[in-house]
Design an enzyme around this catalytic site. Sequence first.
Site, PDB file in Angstrom:
ATOM      1  N   HIS A 173      17.718   5.907  41.940  1.00  0.00           N
ATOM      2  CA  HIS A 173      17.346   5.559  40.785  1.00  0.00           C
ATOM      3  C   HIS A 173      17.571   4.186  41.637  1.00  0.00           C
ATOM      4  O   HIS A 173      18.550   3.563  41.398  1.00  0.00           O
ATOM      5  CB  HIS A 173      18.329   5.094  39.590  1.00  0.00           C
ATOM      6  CG  HIS A 173      17.793   6.504  38.838  1.00  0.00           C
ATOM      7  ND1 HIS A 173      17.588   6.728  37.583  1.00  0.00           N
ATOM      8  CD2 HIS A 173      18.980   7.414  39.251  1.00  0.00           C
ATOM      9  CE1 HIS A 173      17.592   8.298  37.068  1.00  0.00           C
ATOM     10  NE2 HIS A 173      18.137   7.810  37.700  1.00  0.00           N
ATOM     11  N   CYS A 184      12.883   9.564  40.113  1.00  0.00           N
ATOM     12  CA  CYS A 184      14.162  10.296  39.422  1.00  0.00           C
ATOM     13  C   CYS A 184      13.185  11.832  38.690  1.00  0.00           C
ATOM     14  O   CYS A 184      12.657  12.586  39.626  1.00  0.00           O
ATOM     15  CB  CYS A 184      15.408   9.882  38.826  1.00  0.00           C
ATOM     16  SG  CYS A 184      16.384  11.515  38.609  1.00  0.00           S
ATOM     17  N   GLU A 212      16.292   1.414  40.612  1.00  0.00           N
ATOM     18  CA  GLU A 212      16.744   0.157  40.007  1.00  0.00           C
ATOM     19  C   GLU A 212      18.070  -0.690  39.176  1.00  0.00           C
ATOM     20  O   GLU A 212      18.406  -0.954  39.575  1.00  0.00           O
ATOM     21  CB  GLU A 212      16.024   0.387  38.222  1.00  0.00           C
ATOM     22  CG  GLU A 212      16.807   1.491  38.000  1.00  0.00           C
ATOM     23  CD  GLU A 212      16.271   3.212  37.860  1.00  0.00           C
ATOM     24  OE1 GLU A 212      15.975   3.032  39.311  1.00  0.00           O
ATOM     25  OE2 GLU A 212      16.547   3.915  37.072  1.00  0.00           O
TER      26      GLU A 212
HETATM   27  N1  GLN Z   1      16.346  15.918  34.205  1.00  0.00           N
HETATM   28  C1  GLN Z   1      16.220  15.476  35.969  1.00  0.00           C
HETATM   29  C2  GLN Z   1      16.907  16.392  36.210  1.00  0.00           C
HETATM   30  O1  GLN Z   1      18.609  16.620  35.672  1.00  0.00           O
HETATM   31  C3  GLN Z   1      15.445  13.849  36.608  1.00  0.00           C
HETATM   32  C4  GLN Z   1      17.095  13.380  35.833  1.00  0.00           C
HETATM   33  C5  GLN Z   1      16.780  11.768  36.319  1.00  0.00           C
HETATM   34  O2  GLN Z   1      15.531  11.590  36.030  1.00  0.00           O
HETATM   35  N2  GLN Z   1      17.851  11.186  36.277  1.00  0.00           N
HETATM   36  O3  GLN Z   1      17.225  16.602  37.341  1.00  0.00           O
END
Ligand code: GLN
Length: 549
Positions: free
Chosen positions: A522, A386, A524
């Site tokens: 994600h 992400c 995970e």
């Molecule tokens: N801060 C980033 C966003 O909001 C990534 C979010 C994250 O890693 N879950 O897009």
Amino acid sequence: MARYIFIIGGVMSGIGKGTITASIGKILKSKGYKVTCIKADPYLNVDAGTMNPTEHGEVFVTKDGVETDQDIGTYERFLGEELSSLNYLTSGKVYLSVLTKERNLEYGGKCVEAVPHIPEEIISQIKKCARETKADFVLVEIGGTVGEYQNQMFMEAARMMHLKEPNKVLFVLVSYLPIPQTIGEMKTKPTQTACRLLNEAGIQPDIIIGRAECILDFPRKKKIATFCNVDEEDVISSPDVENIYEVPLVLEKENLGDKILRKFNLRAKKKNLLDWEKLISKIKNLKKKVKIAIVGKYFEIGEFTLLDSYISVMEAIKHSAWTNNVLPEIVWVSAWEFEKSPQKLSELSNYSGVIVPGGFGKRDVEGKILAIKFCRENKIPYLGLCFGLQLAVIEFARNVANIKDATSREFSEEGELVIDFMPEQKALIREKKYGGTMRLGEYKLKLFPKTLAFKAYQRFYPQLKENPVVLERHRHRYEVNPEYVEILKEKGLVISGINPERDLVEIIELKDHPFFLGTQFHPEFKSQLLKPHPLFFEFIRASIKNLTF
Ligand code: GLN
């Protein structure tokens, strides 16, 4: 016709009530029953999305896009099933629902009160979960410990359910038995007190699970049985174990599953914990290690909180390492150190692979970008999750595509915004509608053939050849800016997966590198003990190849 098991904590928090709930679920499932688990959290936040993970632990995301407590992740990993918003209650969610009904005149002019309306709402949500999941057993873990003011409404709901249907409701007290160093003896008094507090709430436990450093001996069990009003055989030991996936096996040593079934006048339909048993004993004999660095903004947070903040990432690494027959060694590396003294970057060469996990905010971002650059240039396997994808794109834009002031709108309004929000997010932010408004939950991911990502998924799902679309879970506000995709591709960035509906970048990778891959989602959240996530699996494989150990 569902049966309900309430799991309530005594003495103190942090003793692994979530793992025990998930383990009871696993055991009952292995005996042929359909099981689901609910986490009932006492806080007033409507969901966990608005809480800082360093305070509360990881924010887990369900397939239907609810930001939940990390225990939902534990349940999914133990049950090997996907759960949903039905499995997560908070006081906030319950009160919001009651107050909305009141505004809609659904109480027919009555005075709406905490009792009975709040416990009644809790009961109706628990029953809704039972109905919709068609579970034989609904396990309800009440957050916090008995005696707190915060979780009283959930205790009250449990008591009321038992009063109505005593044969369908069971109570398990998970308590802690300390062994004070100066005394050197396991003490039962705190458990007795916890049981008495539970009695005050109108609840008598049927089973007491004693968490302690070691197993409970007979005199201890007898004492608890006598003073807490349970059978000796219903006092179960849950000693510390090295690997949490051992807990169902440990509880089954004392026949917990059959004891629970007997209380409901049921019998095991089958017995099937063998695959876990095999894997756990295999893990115990593993010797080779793979050393993975997780680079993040950890300065002054402390390792203790970290373990909780990234629990799904850690578990995903473990699942893949074990399946690859190695033991994972996970090291937290502070990005701030690289920002302060870039010469320290060379230390990354000591790791088999590097992960930059999800994250928010500007702090320590430059250190993470330096670490990503180092992995790219020195061919160290890299997995970006992400935020880890977004920063890898910024690094590539700056240092390969020569877009020198490439950045994300999350940190700056100026510069080339290679990471930006989607138009609909703009309005939400302007109106301060932050809760539950990120891109959340499952979205389609279309994989492109001949890429590293495609090969990784195909190893596990050969049928993808025909229709290379899978579902992955999201939690982010920002995206790779579509305006920059062509130029980044021209410079060599490979887009190996997109969201087919909106043409958004989902996976990036690099050629001429043993493993350099970032995901906007994600992975995970979908990794399980017996079914590791393909991308983690491939990352660990590349990491094992990277360093001989
Ligand atoms: N801060 C980033 C966003 O909001 C990534 C979010 C994250 O890693 N879950 O897009």
